[in-house]
Design a protein around this motif. Sequence first.
Motif, short mmCIF file in Angstrom:
data_model
loop_
_atom_site.label_atom_id
_atom_site.label_comp_id
_atom_site.label_asym_id
_atom_site.label_seq_id
_atom_site.Cartn_x
_atom_site.Cartn_y
_atom_site.Cartn_z
N ASN A 43 0.84 -1.32 -0.21
CA ASN A 43 -0.10 -0.13 0.04
C ASN A 43 0.93 1.34 -0.12
O ASN A 43 0.64 2.20 0.90
CB ASN A 43 -0.89 -0.11 1.16
N ILE A 44 1.81 1.34 -1.07
CA ILE A 44 2.90 2.49 -1.09
C ILE A 44 2.93 2.89 -2.71
O ILE A 44 2.45 2.20 -3.47
CB ILE A 44 4.27 2.34 -0.61
N SER A 45 3.21 3.90 -2.89
CA SER A 45 3.17 4.47 -4.22
C SER A 45 4.54 3.87 -4.95
O SER A 45 5.46 3.53 -4.31
CB SER A 45 3.28 6.00 -4.43
N ARG A 46 4.22 3.96 -6.13
CA ARG A 46 5.85 3.58 -7.02
C ARG A 46 6.83 4.50 -6.78
O ARG A 46 7.82 4.18 -6.52
CB ARG A 46 5.30 3.63 -8.65
N GLY A 47 6.34 5.71 -6.49
CA GLY A 47 7.51 6.88 -6.27
C GLY A 47 8.06 6.52 -4.92
O GLY A 47 9.40 6.68 -4.90
N SER A 48 7.22 6.10 -3.76
CA SER A 48 7.79 5.70 -2.70
C SER A 48 8.79 4.50 -2.68
O SER A 48 10.00 4.33 -2.11
CB SER A 48 7.01 5.34 -1.71
N PHE A 49 8.37 3.66 -3.61
CA PHE A 49 9.38 2.51 -3.67
C PHE A 49 10.83 2.86 -4.25
O PHE A 49 11.91 2.34 -3.61
CB PHE A 49 8.82 1.37 -4.88
N TYR A 50 10.82 3.83 -5.37
CA TYR A 50 12.13 4.18 -5.83
C TYR A 50 12.88 5.12 -4.91
O TYR A 50 13.99 5.46 -5.20
CB TYR A 50 11.88 4.75 -7.17
N THR A 51 12.20 5.76 -3.85
CA THR A 51 12.82 6.72 -3.19
C THR A 51 13.68 5.64 -1.88
O THR A 51 14.50 6.00 -1.04
CB THR A 51 12.10 7.53 -1.96
N TYR A 52 13.36 4.37 -1.86
CA TYR A 52 13.66 3.22 -0.82
C TYR A 52 14.67 2.51 -1.76
O TYR A 52 16.01 2.24 -0.92
CB TYR A 52 12.63 2.40 -0.33
N PHE A 53 14.60 2.14 -2.63
CA PHE A 53 15.64 1.15 -3.49
C PHE A 53 15.73 1.71 -4.81
O PHE A 53 14.59 2.04 -5.62
CB PHE A 53 15.33 -0.28 -3.44
N ASP A 54 17.00 1.34 -5.59
CA ASP A 54 16.97 1.60 -6.90
C ASP A 54 16.08 0.92 -8.04
O ASP A 54 15.36 1.28 -8.94
CB ASP A 54 18.33 1.65 -7.47
N ASP A 55 16.16 -0.57 -7.37
CA ASP A 55 15.20 -1.38 -8.44
C ASP A 55 15.20 -2.53 -7.75
O ASP A 55 15.24 -2.59 -6.39
CB ASP A 55 15.88 -1.77 -9.60
N LEU A 56 14.34 -3.59 -8.32
CA LEU A 56 13.96 -4.72 -7.59
C LEU A 56 15.00 -5.66 -7.25
O LEU A 56 14.97 -6.27 -6.07
CB LEU A 56 12.97 -5.80 -8.65
N GLU A 57 16.08 -5.64 -7.96
CA GLU A 57 17.38 -6.35 -7.56
C GLU A 57 18.22 -5.92 -6.32
O GLU A 57 18.56 -6.69 -5.54
CB GLU A 57 18.32 -6.22 -8.62
#
Length: 205
Positions: A43-57
């Motif tokens: 339940n977070i935004s895509r933008g939040s994900f990319y502020t945490y990690f560069d990518d899935l790897e």
Amino acid sequence: MPKAMFFNISEEKREMFLRTAKEEFTSKSFENCSVNSIIKKANISRGSFYTYFDDLEALFEYLLTSLREARLSYAKKIISDSKGDFFMFIRQLFLYDYDAYQAQGVYSLFRNYIHYIQLIKKGSLKDTLIKDSLGYFLEGKKNIKEVFNITSMNMSEKDFIDLIEVVIILMVNTFIKGENEKMGKEEALSLFNNRLKLLEFGVYK
């Protein structure tokens, strides 16, 4: 690895995010995992994900790094108990893994990591997981013969590294089989010990 922003969010939110990511990586092969699935469940935004990690790897490798560090720390302790006996060490490590990880399904992560190294990164277990781990155990020692008594097994260091690779795959396979067939602890340990004996003593006893 995580970006600085990941450590600025609350511990509760970090744990929830990592728990969601672990569920994603244990339920699917790596190439079928997705950022979309993780952000939807967390339940977070895509933008939040990319502020945490560069990518899935980067997220996947962070999850594995934290698990590997705890496992290597314990492994270093039981090496001295094994008195150089590699197979005794492996049996103790398998027991530790079962108690620490079986209920969490963590070995599915290890299976995915092997798949990720070999098929996604086009690398080998020897050049990544094994040599890094041996480097950790060799701290302050000249060579692997000071850690494990490979001379008594009549093996070269190269052959010993091959043996480690086979044992890693055997451990992962046994855990996954145990999960799939809903084995109890004693049954899983018995299966692993019987399989390990084939390596230790050979088919022609």
